[in-house]
Design a protein around this motif. Structure first.
Motif, PDB file in Angstrom:
ATOM      1  N   CYS A 196      -2.668  13.146   7.311  1.00 42.13           N
ATOM      2  CA  CYS A 196      -1.638  13.855   7.925  1.00 42.13           C
ATOM      3  C   CYS A 196      -0.495  13.263   8.590  1.00 42.13           C
ATOM      4  N   GLY A 197       0.645  13.950   8.351  1.00 38.13           N
ATOM      5  CA  GLY A 197       1.915  13.486   9.022  1.00 38.13           C
ATOM      6  C   GLY A 197       2.767  14.649   9.359  1.00 38.13           C
ATOM      7  N   LYS A 198       4.006  14.686   8.797  1.00 37.51           N
ATOM      8  CA  LYS A 198       4.849  15.920   9.189  1.00 37.51           C
ATOM      9  C   LYS A 198       4.337  17.093   9.037  1.00 37.51           C
ATOM     10  N   GLN A 199       3.527  17.026   7.729  1.00 35.97           N
ATOM     11  CA  GLN A 199       3.138  18.408   6.866  1.00 35.97           C
ATOM     12  C   GLN A 199       2.223  19.090   7.927  1.00 35.97           C
ATOM     13  N   HIS A 200       1.467  18.511   8.867  1.00 36.15           N
ATOM     14  CA  HIS A 200       0.611  19.142   9.672  1.00 36.15           C
ATOM     15  C   HIS A 200      -0.380  20.012   9.089  1.00 36.15           C
ATOM     16  N   GLY A 201      -0.651  19.886   7.688  1.00 36.88           N
ATOM     17  CA  GLY A 201      -1.648  20.793   7.103  1.00 36.88           C
ATOM     18  C   GLY A 201      -1.143  22.402   6.760  1.00 36.88           C
ATOM     19  N   TRP A 202      -2.160  23.235   6.819  1.00 36.32           N
ATOM     20  CA  TRP A 202      -2.019  24.756   6.405  1.00 36.32           C
ATOM     21  C   TRP A 202      -3.314  25.115   7.479  1.00 36.32           C
ATOM     22  N   LYS A 203      -2.883  26.660   7.594  1.00 31.18           N
ATOM     23  CA  LYS A 203      -3.954  27.554   8.223  1.00 31.18           C
ATOM     24  C   LYS A 203      -5.004  28.015   6.979  1.00 31.18           C
ATOM     25  N   GLU A 241       0.742  -1.348   0.103  1.00 37.65           N
ATOM     26  CA  GLU A 241       0.047  -0.101   0.215  1.00 37.65           C
ATOM     27  C   GLU A 241       0.889   1.345  -0.193  1.00 37.65           C
ATOM     28  N   ALA A 242       0.800   2.088  -1.126  1.00 28.81           N
ATOM     29  CA  ALA A 242       1.542   3.340  -1.199  1.00 28.81           C
ATOM     30  C   ALA A 242       0.832   4.416  -1.110  1.00 28.81           C
ATOM     31  N   ILE A 243       1.143   5.073  -0.076  1.00 32.50           N
ATOM     32  CA  ILE A 243       0.271   6.479  -0.094  1.00 32.50           C
ATOM     33  C   ILE A 243       1.231   7.625  -0.751  1.00 32.50           C
ATOM     34  N   VAL A 244       0.816   8.509  -1.870  1.00 34.22           N
ATOM     35  CA  VAL A 244       1.530   9.404  -2.436  1.00 34.22           C
ATOM     36  C   VAL A 244       1.034  10.461  -2.877  1.00 34.22           C
ATOM     37  N   ARG A 245       1.489  11.511  -3.137  1.00 38.43           N
ATOM     38  CA  ARG A 245       0.948  12.780  -3.628  1.00 38.43           C
ATOM     39  C   ARG A 245       0.170  12.275  -5.034  1.00 38.43           C
ATOM     40  N   PRO A 246      -1.033  12.942  -5.002  1.00 38.23           N
ATOM     41  CA  PRO A 246      -2.024  12.866  -6.156  1.00 38.23           C
ATOM     42  C   PRO A 246      -1.225  13.169  -7.599  1.00 38.23           C
ATOM     43  N   THR A 247      -0.315  14.187  -7.482  1.00 35.04           N
ATOM     44  CA  THR A 247       0.363  14.543  -8.799  1.00 35.04           C
ATOM     45  C   THR A 247       1.288  13.613  -9.392  1.00 35.04           C
ATOM     46  N   LYS A 248       1.541  12.340  -8.471  1.00 32.77           N
ATOM     47  CA  LYS A 248       2.546  11.411  -8.836  1.00 32.77           C
ATOM     48  C   LYS A 248       1.778  10.132  -9.524  1.00 32.77           C
ATOM     49  N   LEU A 249       0.515  10.259  -9.542  1.00 32.55           N
ATOM     50  CA  LEU A 249      -0.236   8.912  -9.772  1.00 32.55           C
ATOM     51  C   LEU A 249      -0.158   8.325 -11.269  1.00 32.55           C
ATOM     52  N   GLU A 250      -0.254   9.250 -12.406  1.00 32.96           N
ATOM     53  CA  GLU A 250      -0.334   8.967 -13.598  1.00 32.96           C
ATOM     54  C   GLU A 250       1.278   8.065 -13.857  1.00 32.96           C
ATOM     55  N   GLY A 307       5.223  10.435   1.036  1.00 32.33           N
ATOM     56  CA  GLY A 307       4.203   9.782   1.424  1.00 32.33           C
ATOM     57  C   GLY A 307       4.762   8.471   2.188  1.00 32.33           C
ATOM     58  N   LYS A 308       4.245   7.439   2.294  1.00 30.84           N
ATOM     59  CA  LYS A 308       4.458   6.048   2.902  1.00 30.84           C
ATOM     60  C   LYS A 308       4.404   4.972   2.127  1.00 30.84           C
ATOM     61  N   ILE A 309       5.084   3.719   2.238  1.00 35.82           N
ATOM     62  CA  ILE A 309       4.718   2.473   1.705  1.00 35.82           C
ATOM     63  C   ILE A 309       4.718   1.570   2.910  1.00 35.82           C
ATOM     64  N   PHE A 310       3.592   0.573   2.886  1.00 36.40           N
ATOM     65  CA  PHE A 310       3.188  -0.187   3.950  1.00 36.40           C
ATOM     66  C   PHE A 310       3.283  -1.721   3.144  1.00 36.40           C
ATOM     67  N   ARG A 341      11.145   5.595  -6.450  1.00 38.52           N
ATOM     68  CA  ARG A 341      11.705   6.270  -7.858  1.00 38.52           C
ATOM     69  C   ARG A 341      10.876   7.066  -8.505  1.00 38.52           C
ATOM     70  N   ILE A 342       9.511   6.921  -8.417  1.00 42.83           N
ATOM     71  CA  ILE A 342       8.374   7.860  -9.133  1.00 42.83           C
ATOM     72  C   ILE A 342       8.038   8.774  -7.984  1.00 42.83           C
ATOM     73  N   ALA A 343       7.590   8.363  -6.789  1.00 48.71           N
ATOM     74  CA  ALA A 343       7.085   9.221  -6.002  1.00 48.71           C
ATOM     75  C   ALA A 343       7.900  10.430  -5.115  1.00 48.71           C
ATOM     76  N   ARG A 344       9.404  10.031  -5.000  1.00 53.75           N
ATOM     77  CA  ARG A 344      10.133  10.764  -4.340  1.00 53.75           C
ATOM     78  C   ARG A 344      10.401  12.132  -4.894  1.00 53.75           C
ATOM     79  N   THR A 345       9.952  13.260  -4.135  1.00 50.53           N
ATOM     80  CA  THR A 345      10.584  14.483  -4.494  1.00 50.53           C
ATOM     81  C   THR A 345      11.618  15.179  -3.482  1.00 50.53           C
TER      82      THR A 345
END
Length: 112
Positions: free
Chosen positions: A36-43, A5-14, A89-92, A79-83
Motif C-alpha cells: 500500500c502507498g498513497k492509494q490506501h486500499g478500499w473499504k 526492483e520495479a513494483i508495478v500494476r499486475p496489468t502491466k506485467l506482460e 508503482g515504484k522503482i528501487f 514508459r510501460i508502467a506509467r498511467t
C-alpha cells in the motif's frame, strides 16, 4: 552492477516483460506482492462491519544489469508502467556487489 526492483500494476506485467527482453535484458525474477502507498486500499464490509483493505496486489520485477544499462531499463519500465494515476508503482535501484552463477561458478557480469 545494479539491481532494479520495479513494483508495478499486475496489468502491466506482460507488456513490461516484452519491453525489457526486447531492450536486451537476459533474465528477470517476477514476484506477486501486496502493498500500500498513497492509494490506501478500499473499504469492504465483513459481517456488517466496515473493513479497510489496504494491501493491493502488485507485481515486483527484479533485474540485475550493468551500470551502463540502468538508465535504459528504468526509462523502459517508466514508459510501460506509467498511467498517470496513483498506484503506478515504484522503482528501487540498489548496488550489487557480486553475482555468482551456481552451475558454472562464473562471477560478475558474466554470471548475469
Amino acid at each position: 552492477m545494479k539491481k532494479i526492483e520495479a513494483i508495478v500494476r499486475p496489468t502491466k506485467l506482460e507488456a513490461l516483460k516484452e519491453e525489457l527482453l526486447s531492450a536486451g535484458l537476459k533474465g528477470m525474477t517476477i514476484s506477486q506482492v501486496q502493498g500500500c502507498g498513497k492509494q490506501h486500499g478500499w473499504k469492504e464490509y465483513y459481517r456488517g462491519s466496515e473493513v479497510l483493505v489496504n494491501m493491493l496486489p502488485k507485481v515486483m520485477v527484479s533485474v540485475v544489469v550493468d551500470d551502463a544499462q540502468v538508465k535504459e531499463m528504468v526509462e523502459a519500465i517508466c514508459r510501460i508502467a506509467r498511467t498517470g494515476d496513483v498506484g503506478d508503482g515504484k522503482i528501487f535501484i540498489l548496488p550489487v556487489e557480486d553475482v555468482v552463477r551456481i552451475r558454472t561458478g562464473e562471477r560478475g557480469s558474466a554470471a548475469v
